[in-house]
Write a protein that holds these residues in place. Structure first.
Motif, PDB file in Angstrom:
ATOM      1  N   ARG A   1     105.088  78.391  12.545  1.00  0.00           N
ATOM      2  CA  ARG A   1     106.391  77.826  12.195  1.00  0.00           C
ATOM      3  C   ARG A   1     107.092  77.235  13.420  1.00  0.00           C
ATOM      4  O   ARG A   1     107.864  76.276  13.300  1.00  0.00           O
ATOM      5  N   SER A   2     106.810  77.783  14.600  1.00  0.00           N
ATOM      6  CA  SER A   2     107.498  77.340  15.807  1.00  0.00           C
ATOM      7  C   SER A   2     107.069  75.940  16.241  1.00  0.00           C
ATOM      8  O   SER A   2     107.775  75.290  17.007  1.00  0.00           O
TER       9      SER A   2
ATOM     10  N   PHE B   1     107.514  71.287   8.658  1.00  0.00           N
ATOM     11  CA  PHE B   1     106.627  72.174   7.906  1.00  0.00           C
ATOM     12  C   PHE B   1     106.904  73.649   8.168  1.00  0.00           C
ATOM     13  O   PHE B   1     106.389  74.507   7.448  1.00  0.00           O
ATOM     14  N   GLY B   2     107.731  73.953   9.164  1.00  0.00           N
ATOM     15  CA  GLY B   2     108.134  75.336   9.396  1.00  0.00           C
ATOM     16  C   GLY B   2     109.311  75.750   8.533  1.00  0.00           C
ATOM     17  O   GLY B   2     109.781  76.883   8.623  1.00  0.00           O
TER      18      GLY B   2
ATOM     19  N   MET C   1      93.405  70.449   4.500  1.00  0.00           N
ATOM     20  CA  MET C   1      93.873  71.529   3.634  1.00  0.00           C
ATOM     21  C   MET C   1      95.215  72.082   4.110  1.00  0.00           C
ATOM     22  O   MET C   1      96.162  72.210   3.321  1.00  0.00           O
ATOM     23  N   VAL C   2      95.312  72.385   5.382  1.00  0.00           N
ATOM     24  CA  VAL C   2      96.544  72.953   5.931  1.00  0.00           C
ATOM     25  C   VAL C   2      97.681  71.944   5.862  1.00  0.00           C
ATOM     26  O   VAL C   2      98.835  72.305   5.600  1.00  0.00           O
ATOM     27  N   ASP C   3      97.375  70.669   6.085  1.00  0.00           N
ATOM     28  CA  ASP C   3      98.411  69.650   5.959  1.00  0.00           C
ATOM     29  C   ASP C   3      98.950  69.600   4.527  1.00  0.00           C
ATOM     30  O   ASP C   3     100.153  69.414   4.314  1.00  0.00           O
ATOM     31  N   GLY C   4      98.054  69.778   3.546  1.00  0.00           N
ATOM     32  CA  GLY C   4      98.502  69.827   2.158  1.00  0.00           C
ATOM     33  C   GLY C   4      99.443  70.990   1.906  1.00  0.00           C
ATOM     34  O   GLY C   4     100.457  70.850   1.202  1.00  0.00           O
ATOM     35  N   TRP C   5      99.119  72.152   2.470  1.00  0.00           N
ATOM     36  CA  TRP C   5     100.011  73.314   2.339  1.00  0.00           C
ATOM     37  C   TRP C   5     101.343  73.056   3.045  1.00  0.00           C
ATOM     38  O   TRP C   5     102.408  73.371   2.523  1.00  0.00           O
ATOM     39  N   ALA C   6     101.261  72.494   4.250  1.00  0.00           N
ATOM     40  CA  ALA C   6     102.467  72.286   5.052  1.00  0.00           C
ATOM     41  C   ALA C   6     103.448  71.341   4.361  1.00  0.00           C
ATOM     42  O   ALA C   6     104.666  71.538   4.420  1.00  0.00           O
ATOM     43  N   ARG C   7     102.941  70.322   3.699  1.00  0.00           N
ATOM     44  CA  ARG C   7     103.801  69.350   3.034  1.00  0.00           C
ATOM     45  C   ARG C   7     104.590  69.967   1.876  1.00  0.00           C
ATOM     46  O   ARG C   7     105.645  69.447   1.492  1.00  0.00           O
ATOM     47  N   THR C   8     104.090  71.046   1.303  1.00  0.00           N
ATOM     48  CA  THR C   8     104.788  71.690   0.182  1.00  0.00           C
ATOM     49  C   THR C   8     105.883  72.643   0.646  1.00  0.00           C
ATOM     50  O   THR C   8     106.660  73.125  -0.176  1.00  0.00           O
ATOM     51  N   GLY C   9     105.931  72.956   1.945  1.00  0.00           N
ATOM     52  CA  GLY C   9     106.912  73.916   2.446  1.00  0.00           C
ATOM     53  C   GLY C   9     106.439  75.352   2.373  1.00  0.00           C
ATOM     54  O   GLY C   9     107.228  76.285   2.522  1.00  0.00           O
ATOM     55  N   LEU C  10     105.135  75.548   2.159  1.00  0.00           N
ATOM     56  CA  LEU C  10     104.604  76.906   2.013  1.00  0.00           C
ATOM     57  C   LEU C  10     104.864  77.757   3.259  1.00  0.00           C
ATOM     58  O   LEU C  10     105.173  78.941   3.154  1.00  0.00           O
ATOM     59  N   PHE C  11     104.735  77.153   4.452  1.00  0.00           N
ATOM     60  CA  PHE C  11     104.894  77.925   5.678  1.00  0.00           C
ATOM     61  C   PHE C  11     106.347  78.284   5.962  1.00  0.00           C
ATOM     62  O   PHE C  11     106.626  79.098   6.844  1.00  0.00           O
TER      63      PHE C  11
ATOM     64  N   VAL D   1     107.269  90.566  19.266  1.00  0.00           N
ATOM     65  CA  VAL D   1     106.965  89.502  20.225  1.00  0.00           C
ATOM     66  C   VAL D   1     107.289  88.125  19.649  1.00  0.00           C
ATOM     67  O   VAL D   1     106.826  87.111  20.160  1.00  0.00           O
ATOM     68  N   ARG D   2     108.100  88.098  18.603  1.00  0.00           N
ATOM     69  CA  ARG D   2     108.377  86.822  17.954  1.00  0.00           C
ATOM     70  C   ARG D   2     109.025  85.821  18.896  1.00  0.00           C
ATOM     71  O   ARG D   2     108.593  84.659  18.982  1.00  0.00           O
ATOM     72  N   GLN D   3     110.070  86.229  19.603  1.00  0.00           N
ATOM     73  CA  GLN D   3     110.776  85.287  20.474  1.00  0.00           C
ATOM     74  C   GLN D   3     109.913  84.788  21.632  1.00  0.00           C
ATOM     75  O   GLN D   3     109.903  83.574  21.916  1.00  0.00           O
ATOM     76  N   PRO D   4     109.147  85.660  22.317  1.00  0.00           N
ATOM     77  CA  PRO D   4     108.240  85.128  23.356  1.00  0.00           C
ATOM     78  C   PRO D   4     107.206  84.156  22.795  1.00  0.00           C
ATOM     79  O   PRO D   4     106.874  83.152  23.437  1.00  0.00           O
ATOM     80  N   ILE D   5     106.710  84.439  21.590  1.00  0.00           N
ATOM     81  CA  ILE D   5     105.733  83.539  20.976  1.00  0.00           C
ATOM     82  C   ILE D   5     106.374  82.187  20.684  1.00  0.00           C
ATOM     83  O   ILE D   5     105.785  81.134  20.954  1.00  0.00           O
ATOM     84  N   GLU D   6     107.578  82.199  20.147  1.00  0.00           N
ATOM     85  CA  GLU D   6     108.261  80.942  19.838  1.00  0.00           C
ATOM     86  C   GLU D   6     108.497  80.125  21.105  1.00  0.00           C
ATOM     87  O   GLU D   6     108.326  78.902  21.101  1.00  0.00           O
TER      88      GLU D   6
END
Length: 423
Positions: free
Chosen positions: A197-198, A204-205, A379-389, A401-406
Protein backbone atom coordinates in the motif's frame (compact mmCIF):
# COMPACT_ATOMS: atom_id res chain seq x y z
CA UNK A 1 -45.99 -23.22 -1.71
CA UNK A 2 -46.06 -19.41 -1.51
CA UNK A 3 -43.50 -19.20 1.33
CA UNK A 4 -41.17 -21.40 -0.73
CA UNK A 5 -41.57 -19.16 -3.78
CA UNK A 6 -40.92 -16.11 -1.62
CA UNK A 7 -37.76 -17.74 -0.32
CA UNK A 8 -36.52 -18.45 -3.85
CA UNK A 9 -37.39 -15.00 -5.23
CA UNK A 10 -34.24 -13.21 -6.37
CA UNK A 11 -33.53 -9.88 -4.62
CA UNK A 12 -33.57 -6.44 -6.20
CA UNK A 13 -31.70 -4.67 -3.37
CA UNK A 14 -29.04 -5.65 -0.85
CA UNK A 15 -29.64 -5.96 2.87
CA UNK A 16 -27.15 -5.77 5.73
CA UNK A 17 -25.98 -8.95 7.38
CA UNK A 18 -27.84 -9.47 10.66
CA UNK A 19 -28.86 -12.49 12.68
CA UNK A 20 -32.20 -12.48 10.89
CA UNK A 21 -30.77 -12.17 7.37
CA UNK A 22 -28.12 -14.77 8.16
CA UNK A 23 -30.84 -17.22 9.16
CA UNK A 24 -33.02 -16.43 6.13
CA UNK A 25 -30.35 -15.99 3.42
CA UNK A 26 -27.23 -17.97 4.44
CA UNK A 27 -28.50 -20.97 6.37
CA UNK A 28 -30.85 -22.30 3.62
CA UNK A 29 -28.10 -22.89 1.00
CA UNK A 30 -25.86 -24.27 3.73
CA UNK A 31 -28.60 -26.70 4.75
CA UNK A 32 -29.08 -27.78 1.14
CA UNK A 33 -25.33 -28.30 0.83
CA UNK A 34 -25.27 -30.54 3.90
CA UNK A 35 -28.27 -32.49 2.60
CA UNK A 36 -26.59 -33.09 -0.76
CA UNK A 37 -23.33 -34.12 0.92
CA UNK A 38 -25.23 -36.64 3.04
CA UNK A 39 -27.12 -38.02 0.05
CA UNK A 40 -24.01 -38.49 -2.09
CA UNK A 41 -22.71 -40.93 0.52
CA UNK A 42 -25.75 -43.14 0.02
CA UNK A 43 -26.63 -45.33 -2.99
CA UNK A 44 -29.58 -44.66 -5.29
CA UNK A 45 -30.07 -41.04 -4.21
CA UNK A 46 -29.20 -39.23 -7.46
CA UNK A 47 -32.82 -38.41 -8.40
CA UNK A 48 -33.26 -36.60 -5.09
CA UNK A 49 -29.97 -34.76 -5.58
CA UNK A 50 -31.01 -33.71 -9.09
CA UNK A 51 -34.24 -32.27 -7.73
CA UNK A 52 -32.42 -30.50 -4.89
CA UNK A 53 -29.61 -28.84 -6.85
CA UNK A 54 -31.62 -26.09 -8.64
CA UNK A 55 -33.01 -24.99 -5.29
CA UNK A 56 -29.48 -24.96 -3.82
CA UNK A 57 -28.13 -22.91 -6.72
CA UNK A 58 -30.94 -20.34 -6.55
CA UNK A 59 -30.59 -19.96 -2.79
CA UNK A 60 -26.81 -19.59 -3.08
CA UNK A 61 -27.16 -16.96 -5.83
CA UNK A 62 -29.78 -15.16 -3.77
CA UNK A 63 -27.47 -15.01 -0.74
CA UNK A 64 -24.46 -13.88 -2.77
CA UNK A 65 -26.34 -11.05 -4.47
CA UNK A 66 -28.58 -9.87 -1.64
CA UNK A 67 -26.32 -9.58 1.40
CA UNK A 68 -24.04 -6.65 2.12
CA UNK A 69 -21.41 -7.81 4.60
CA UNK A 70 -19.41 -4.59 4.33
CA UNK A 71 -21.87 -2.74 6.59
CA UNK A 72 -21.84 -0.02 3.90
CA UNK A 73 -18.17 0.70 4.62
CA UNK A 74 -15.95 0.71 1.49
CA UNK A 75 -12.95 -0.51 3.50
CA UNK A 76 -14.83 -3.73 4.31
CA UNK A 77 -15.91 -4.59 0.76
CA UNK A 78 -13.61 -7.63 0.85
CA UNK A 79 -16.18 -9.32 3.11
CA UNK A 80 -18.61 -9.43 0.18
CA UNK A 81 -15.88 -11.11 -1.87
CA UNK A 82 -15.58 -13.76 0.82
CA UNK A 83 -19.34 -14.30 0.72
CA UNK A 84 -19.47 -14.80 -3.03
CA UNK A 85 -16.24 -16.66 -3.71
CA UNK A 86 -13.81 -17.80 -1.04
CA UNK A 87 -10.55 -19.66 -1.05
CA UNK A 88 -11.74 -22.11 1.61
CA UNK A 89 -9.25 -21.33 4.37
CA UNK A 90 -10.57 -24.29 6.33
CA UNK A 91 -9.37 -27.58 4.85
CA UNK A 92 -10.16 -31.08 6.13
CA UNK A 93 -10.93 -30.33 9.78
CA UNK A 94 -14.45 -30.80 11.15
CA UNK A 95 -15.49 -27.18 11.50
CA UNK A 96 -17.35 -24.59 9.50
CA UNK A 97 -15.86 -21.12 9.33
CA UNK A 98 -18.22 -18.31 8.47
CA UNK A 99 -15.93 -16.61 5.99
CA UNK A 100 -14.89 -19.71 4.09
CA UNK A 101 -17.88 -21.99 4.12
CA UNK A 102 -20.54 -19.45 3.11
CA UNK A 103 -18.83 -19.10 -0.22
CA UNK A 104 -21.96 -19.25 -2.30
CA UNK A 105 -20.31 -19.94 -5.61
CA UNK A 106 -18.43 -22.91 -4.20
CA UNK A 107 -21.60 -24.25 -2.59
CA UNK A 108 -23.34 -24.22 -5.96
CA UNK A 109 -20.30 -25.62 -7.76
CA UNK A 110 -19.53 -28.45 -5.36
CA UNK A 111 -23.13 -29.55 -4.96
CA UNK A 112 -23.41 -29.74 -8.75
CA UNK A 113 -20.51 -32.20 -8.80
CA UNK A 114 -22.15 -34.21 -6.02
CA UNK A 115 -25.40 -34.16 -7.97
CA UNK A 116 -23.97 -35.71 -11.14
CA UNK A 117 -22.05 -38.33 -9.17
CA UNK A 118 -23.59 -41.73 -9.95
CA UNK A 119 -21.82 -43.79 -7.27
CA UNK A 120 -21.53 -42.90 -3.56
CA UNK A 121 -18.31 -41.22 -2.45
CA UNK A 122 -16.08 -43.44 -0.32
CA UNK A 123 -13.54 -42.52 2.34
CA UNK A 124 -10.35 -44.40 1.53
CA UNK A 125 -8.40 -43.33 4.60
CA UNK A 126 -9.29 -42.28 8.09
CA UNK A 127 -7.34 -40.62 10.91
CA UNK A 128 -4.93 -42.90 12.74
CA UNK A 129 -6.40 -41.73 16.04
CA UNK A 130 -8.22 -44.59 17.75
CA UNK A 131 -10.95 -42.35 19.18
CA UNK A 132 -12.46 -41.73 15.73
CA UNK A 133 -15.19 -44.20 14.76
CA UNK A 134 -14.59 -46.27 11.62
CA UNK A 135 -17.88 -45.35 9.98
CA UNK A 136 -20.23 -42.53 10.79
CA UNK A 137 -22.40 -40.94 8.12
CA UNK A 138 -22.81 -37.71 10.05
CA UNK A 139 -19.05 -37.22 10.57
CA UNK A 140 -18.37 -38.28 7.00
CA UNK A 141 -20.87 -35.68 5.77
CA UNK A 142 -19.20 -32.96 7.82
CA UNK A 143 -15.79 -34.03 6.55
CA UNK A 144 -16.99 -33.97 2.94
CA UNK A 145 -18.45 -30.48 3.39
CA UNK A 146 -15.33 -29.14 5.04
CA UNK A 147 -12.65 -30.73 2.89
CA UNK A 148 -11.79 -28.94 -0.32
CA UNK A 149 -8.79 -31.07 -1.26
CA UNK A 150 -10.47 -34.40 -0.54
CA UNK A 151 -7.77 -35.88 1.67
CA UNK A 152 -8.76 -39.49 2.34
CA UNK A 153 -11.56 -39.62 -0.27
CA UNK A 154 -11.75 -41.62 -3.48
CA UNK A 155 -12.50 -38.50 -5.56
CA UNK A 156 -9.13 -36.89 -4.83
CA UNK A 157 -6.93 -39.26 -6.84
CA UNK A 158 -3.68 -37.64 -7.92
CA UNK A 159 -3.77 -35.08 -5.10
CA UNK A 160 -0.34 -34.13 -3.76
CA UNK A 161 -0.06 -33.74 0.01
CA UNK A 162 3.01 -31.77 1.19
CA UNK A 163 5.18 -33.45 3.83
CA UNK A 164 4.44 -32.54 7.42
CA UNK A 165 6.98 -30.17 8.97
CA UNK A 166 5.50 -29.87 12.45
CA UNK A 167 6.07 -32.42 15.25
CA UNK A 168 3.25 -34.96 15.51
CA UNK A 169 4.32 -36.69 18.71
CA UNK A 170 1.35 -35.16 20.53
CA UNK A 171 -1.56 -32.85 19.80
CA UNK A 172 -0.12 -30.17 22.08
CA UNK A 173 3.32 -30.20 20.43
CA UNK A 174 1.75 -30.12 16.99
CA UNK A 175 -0.69 -27.32 17.83
CA UNK A 176 2.03 -25.22 19.51
CA UNK A 177 4.30 -25.47 16.50
CA UNK A 178 1.45 -24.65 14.10
CA UNK A 179 0.36 -21.69 16.25
CA UNK A 180 3.85 -20.18 16.21
CA UNK A 181 3.93 -20.56 12.44
CA UNK A 182 0.45 -19.02 12.11
CA UNK A 183 1.42 -15.98 14.18
CA UNK A 184 4.58 -15.58 12.13
CA UNK A 185 2.57 -15.59 8.93
CA UNK A 186 0.09 -13.09 10.39
CA UNK A 187 2.96 -10.72 11.11
CA UNK A 188 4.41 -11.19 7.64
CA UNK A 189 1.03 -10.61 6.02
CA UNK A 190 0.50 -7.32 7.82
CA UNK A 191 4.04 -6.11 7.18
CA UNK A 192 4.08 -6.97 3.47
CA UNK A 193 0.58 -5.59 2.88
CA UNK A 194 1.69 -2.31 4.46
CA UNK A 195 4.63 -2.24 2.07
CA UNK A 196 2.38 -2.80 -0.96
CA UNK A 197 0.00 0.00 0.00
CA UNK A 198 2.91 2.36 0.70
CA UNK A 199 4.00 2.32 -2.94
CA UNK A 200 0.94 4.38 -3.84
CA UNK A 201 -1.37 5.12 -0.89
CA UNK A 202 -3.53 7.52 -2.94
CA UNK A 203 -4.22 5.18 -5.87
CA UNK A 204 -4.05 1.38 -5.67
CA UNK A 205 -3.25 1.63 -1.95
CA UNK A 206 -6.73 3.11 -1.41
CA UNK A 207 -10.25 1.84 -2.04
CA UNK A 208 -10.34 4.01 -5.20
CA UNK A 209 -7.81 1.74 -6.87
CA UNK A 210 -5.26 2.42 -9.56
CA UNK A 211 -2.60 0.83 -11.72
CA UNK A 212 0.70 -0.54 -10.42
CA UNK A 213 2.43 0.77 -13.56
CA UNK A 214 3.89 4.24 -13.02
CA UNK A 215 3.93 6.03 -16.38
CA UNK A 216 6.30 8.69 -15.03
CA UNK A 217 9.09 6.09 -14.93
CA UNK A 218 10.98 4.76 -17.96
CA UNK A 219 9.93 1.22 -19.01
CA UNK A 220 12.76 -0.67 -17.29
CA UNK A 221 12.19 1.06 -13.94
CA UNK A 222 8.40 0.97 -14.37
CA UNK A 223 8.36 -2.81 -14.73
CA UNK A 224 11.01 -3.30 -12.05
CA UNK A 225 8.72 -1.42 -9.66
CA UNK A 226 5.58 -3.29 -10.74
CA UNK A 227 7.40 -6.64 -10.49
CA UNK A 228 8.47 -5.87 -6.93
CA UNK A 229 4.87 -4.99 -6.07
CA UNK A 230 3.69 -8.21 -7.73
CA UNK A 231 6.18 -10.33 -5.79
CA UNK A 232 5.20 -8.67 -2.52
CA UNK A 233 1.52 -9.34 -3.29
CA UNK A 234 2.29 -13.01 -3.89
CA UNK A 235 3.91 -13.30 -0.47
CA UNK A 236 1.02 -11.38 1.10
CA UNK A 237 -1.48 -13.88 -0.29
CA UNK A 238 0.69 -16.81 0.74
CA UNK A 239 1.10 -15.48 4.29
CA UNK A 240 -2.60 -14.68 4.67
CA UNK A 241 -3.74 -18.12 3.51
CA UNK A 242 -1.14 -19.86 5.62
CA UNK A 243 -2.07 -17.88 8.73
CA UNK A 244 -5.79 -18.49 8.32
CA UNK A 245 -5.31 -22.20 7.76
CA UNK A 246 -2.82 -22.71 10.59
CA UNK A 247 -4.88 -20.87 13.19
CA UNK A 248 -7.90 -22.94 12.15
CA UNK A 249 -5.82 -26.11 12.50
CA UNK A 250 -4.93 -25.16 16.07
CA UNK A 251 -8.63 -24.81 16.94
CA UNK A 252 -9.49 -28.10 15.26
CA UNK A 253 -6.72 -30.06 16.97
CA UNK A 254 -6.95 -28.61 20.49
CA UNK A 255 -10.68 -27.89 20.84
CA UNK A 256 -12.36 -30.20 18.32
CA UNK A 257 -9.85 -32.99 19.05
CA UNK A 258 -8.93 -33.64 15.44
CA UNK A 259 -5.88 -35.75 14.72
CA UNK A 260 -2.87 -33.92 13.18
CA UNK A 261 -2.97 -36.14 10.10
CA UNK A 262 -6.39 -34.66 9.26
CA UNK A 263 -4.76 -31.25 8.79
CA UNK A 264 -1.86 -31.72 6.36
CA UNK A 265 0.13 -28.71 5.12
CA UNK A 266 -1.37 -26.64 2.32
CA UNK A 267 1.81 -25.21 0.77
CA UNK A 268 5.21 -26.68 0.01
CA UNK A 269 7.63 -23.76 -0.31
CA UNK A 270 6.26 -22.36 -3.61
CA UNK A 271 9.37 -20.20 -4.12
CA UNK A 272 11.43 -23.39 -4.64
CA UNK A 273 9.47 -24.56 -7.69
CA UNK A 274 11.64 -25.36 -10.71
CA UNK A 275 8.76 -25.72 -13.16
CA UNK A 276 5.29 -24.29 -13.63
CA UNK A 277 3.88 -27.81 -13.33
CA UNK A 278 5.56 -28.28 -9.96
CA UNK A 279 4.43 -24.87 -8.75
CA UNK A 280 0.75 -25.27 -9.59
CA UNK A 281 0.28 -28.99 -8.94
CA UNK A 282 2.46 -29.48 -5.87
CA UNK A 283 3.83 -26.38 -4.18
CA UNK A 284 0.87 -23.96 -4.33
CA UNK A 285 -2.29 -24.82 -2.39
CA UNK A 286 -4.66 -27.34 -3.96
CA UNK A 287 -7.86 -26.16 -2.25
CA UNK A 288 -9.81 -25.51 -5.47
CA UNK A 289 -8.13 -28.21 -7.55
CA UNK A 290 -11.28 -30.32 -7.77
CA UNK A 291 -13.46 -27.40 -8.90
CA UNK A 292 -10.98 -26.47 -11.63
CA UNK A 293 -10.78 -30.06 -12.88
CA UNK A 294 -14.51 -30.72 -12.78
CA UNK A 295 -15.64 -27.53 -14.52
CA UNK A 296 -12.72 -26.90 -16.86
CA UNK A 297 -10.15 -29.67 -16.97
CA UNK A 298 -12.42 -32.64 -17.63
CA UNK A 299 -14.75 -31.05 -20.26
CA UNK A 300 -11.92 -29.58 -22.36
CA UNK A 301 -9.85 -32.74 -21.96
CA UNK A 302 -12.64 -34.67 -23.68
CA UNK A 303 -12.65 -32.14 -26.53
CA UNK A 304 -8.97 -31.31 -26.98
CA UNK A 305 -6.98 -33.85 -25.02
CA UNK A 306 -4.26 -33.08 -22.49
CA UNK A 307 -3.70 -29.51 -23.70
CA UNK A 308 -7.41 -28.80 -23.39
CA UNK A 309 -7.49 -30.22 -19.87
CA UNK A 310 -4.66 -27.96 -18.74
CA UNK A 311 -6.12 -24.86 -20.36
CA UNK A 312 -9.62 -25.62 -19.09
CA UNK A 313 -8.48 -25.82 -15.47
CA UNK A 314 -6.64 -22.50 -15.66
CA UNK A 315 -9.46 -20.72 -17.48
CA UNK A 316 -11.91 -21.76 -14.75
CA UNK A 317 -9.43 -20.46 -12.20
CA UNK A 318 -9.29 -17.14 -14.05
CA UNK A 319 -13.08 -16.94 -14.12
CA UNK A 320 -13.34 -17.60 -10.38
CA UNK A 321 -10.73 -14.94 -9.65
CA UNK A 322 -12.73 -12.55 -11.83
CA UNK A 323 -15.81 -13.26 -9.71
CA UNK A 324 -13.77 -12.40 -6.62
CA UNK A 325 -13.10 -8.83 -7.73
CA UNK A 326 -16.65 -8.01 -8.85
CA UNK A 327 -17.77 -6.93 -5.34
CA UNK A 328 -15.02 -4.29 -5.47
CA UNK A 329 -15.62 -3.15 -9.03
CA UNK A 330 -18.61 -4.56 -10.97
CA UNK A 331 -17.18 -3.02 -14.15
CA UNK A 332 -13.90 -4.90 -13.85
CA UNK A 333 -12.84 -6.42 -17.18
CA UNK A 334 -12.77 -10.21 -17.24
CA UNK A 335 -9.64 -10.43 -19.41
CA UNK A 336 -7.54 -9.02 -16.57
CA UNK A 337 -7.93 -12.36 -14.76
CA UNK A 338 -8.54 -14.70 -17.69
CA UNK A 339 -5.40 -13.65 -19.58
CA UNK A 340 -2.80 -14.26 -16.84
CA UNK A 341 -4.32 -17.56 -15.76
CA UNK A 342 -4.69 -18.65 -19.37
CA UNK A 343 -1.02 -17.84 -19.92
CA UNK A 344 -0.14 -20.09 -16.99
CA UNK A 345 -1.73 -22.93 -18.93
CA UNK A 346 0.11 -21.94 -22.11
CA UNK A 347 3.34 -21.79 -20.13
CA UNK A 348 2.83 -25.34 -18.91
CA UNK A 349 2.15 -26.50 -22.48
CA UNK A 350 5.35 -24.78 -23.69
CA UNK A 351 7.29 -26.26 -20.79
CA UNK A 352 6.16 -29.79 -21.57
CA UNK A 353 6.81 -29.38 -25.31
CA UNK A 354 10.35 -28.13 -24.74
CA UNK A 355 11.59 -30.31 -21.90
CA UNK A 356 8.89 -32.85 -21.07
CA UNK A 357 8.75 -33.37 -17.31
CA UNK A 358 12.51 -32.84 -16.85
CA UNK A 359 12.49 -29.12 -16.08
CA UNK A 360 14.65 -28.44 -13.04
CA UNK A 361 17.76 -26.80 -11.64
CA UNK A 362 18.50 -23.10 -11.72
CA UNK A 363 17.35 -22.81 -15.34
CA UNK A 364 13.96 -24.29 -14.46
CA UNK A 365 13.68 -22.05 -11.39
CA UNK A 366 14.54 -18.94 -13.41
CA UNK A 367 12.01 -19.85 -16.13
CA UNK A 368 9.29 -20.50 -13.57
CA UNK A 369 9.78 -17.33 -11.56
CA UNK A 370 10.09 -15.12 -14.64
CA UNK A 371 6.86 -16.50 -16.15
CA UNK A 372 5.01 -16.16 -12.85
CA UNK A 373 6.16 -12.56 -12.33
CA UNK A 374 5.56 -11.58 -15.97
CA UNK A 375 1.88 -12.55 -15.99
CA UNK A 376 1.54 -11.87 -12.29
CA UNK A 377 2.00 -8.20 -13.20
CA UNK A 378 -1.20 -8.34 -15.24
CA UNK A 379 -3.09 -10.18 -12.51
CA UNK A 380 -1.99 -7.89 -9.68
CA UNK A 381 -2.69 -4.81 -11.79
CA UNK A 382 -6.23 -6.11 -12.28
CA UNK A 383 -6.64 -6.45 -8.52
CA UNK A 384 -5.08 -3.04 -7.88
CA UNK A 385 -7.46 -1.27 -10.26
CA UNK A 386 -10.47 -2.52 -8.28
CA UNK A 387 -9.20 -1.06 -4.99
CA UNK A 388 -8.71 -4.49 -3.42
CA UNK A 389 -5.44 -3.48 -1.73
CA UNK A 390 -7.11 -0.50 -0.09
CA UNK A 391 -9.31 -2.66 2.13
CA UNK A 392 -8.72 -2.01 5.80
CA UNK A 393 -6.77 -4.61 7.72
CA UNK A 394 -6.27 -4.93 11.45
CA UNK A 395 -3.00 -6.70 10.63
CA UNK A 396 -1.59 -3.55 9.04
CA UNK A 397 -2.30 -1.24 11.96
CA UNK A 398 -1.15 -3.85 14.50
CA UNK A 399 2.18 -4.48 12.77
CA UNK A 400 4.88 -2.89 14.97
CA UNK A 401 7.19 -2.26 12.01
CA UNK A 402 4.55 -0.63 9.85
CA UNK A 403 5.95 2.91 9.98
CA UNK A 404 9.59 1.89 9.26
CA UNK A 405 8.36 -0.22 6.35
CA UNK A 406 6.33 2.67 4.94
CA UNK A 407 9.35 4.99 5.19
CA UNK A 408 11.58 2.42 3.51
CA UNK A 409 9.15 1.93 0.62
CA UNK A 410 8.69 5.68 0.13
CA UNK A 411 12.46 6.17 0.13
CA UNK A 412 12.90 3.43 -2.46
CA UNK A 413 10.13 4.86 -4.63
CA UNK A 414 11.66 8.34 -4.44
CA UNK A 415 15.01 6.84 -5.41
CA UNK A 416 13.51 5.25 -8.54
CA UNK A 417 12.00 8.57 -9.59
CA UNK A 418 15.24 10.41 -8.84
CA UNK A 419 17.42 8.19 -11.03
CA UNK A 420 14.80 8.31 -13.79
CA UNK A 421 15.28 12.07 -14.00
CA UNK A 422 19.07 11.86 -14.38
CA UNK A 423 20.32 12.63 -17.89
Amino acid sequence: MLPLLDGLRLPTTKVLLTTETFASRVLPPLACSFATAFLVLLPRTQPVRIALWPITAILAFRAATSLDMSMEQPDLTFLNMQLQVSSCIRINCHTVQLISQISMFLIAARTLEWTVQTKPFVRTARPSSTDVPKQNLVLDTIDLICTARGCGWDWSQGLYIPPETHPTSSRLAFATSVLVSGLKHLFLCGAIHSAVRSFSPDTFGSVDGGTIFDDSLPPHLRYLRSSIITTLCAFTIYSLLQAGYEITVVICVLILRQHPDQCPPSFDSPWRATSLREFWSRRWHQWLRRVFIFFGGNPLYLLFGRVGGVMGAFLVSGFIHHLQVLPFDPSSEMWRMMLPFGMMGIGMVIERAVSGNKTGGWIGWTWTMCWLVLWGNVMVDGWARTGLFGSSSALDSATPVRQPIERLVRTFDEYLHAISRKP
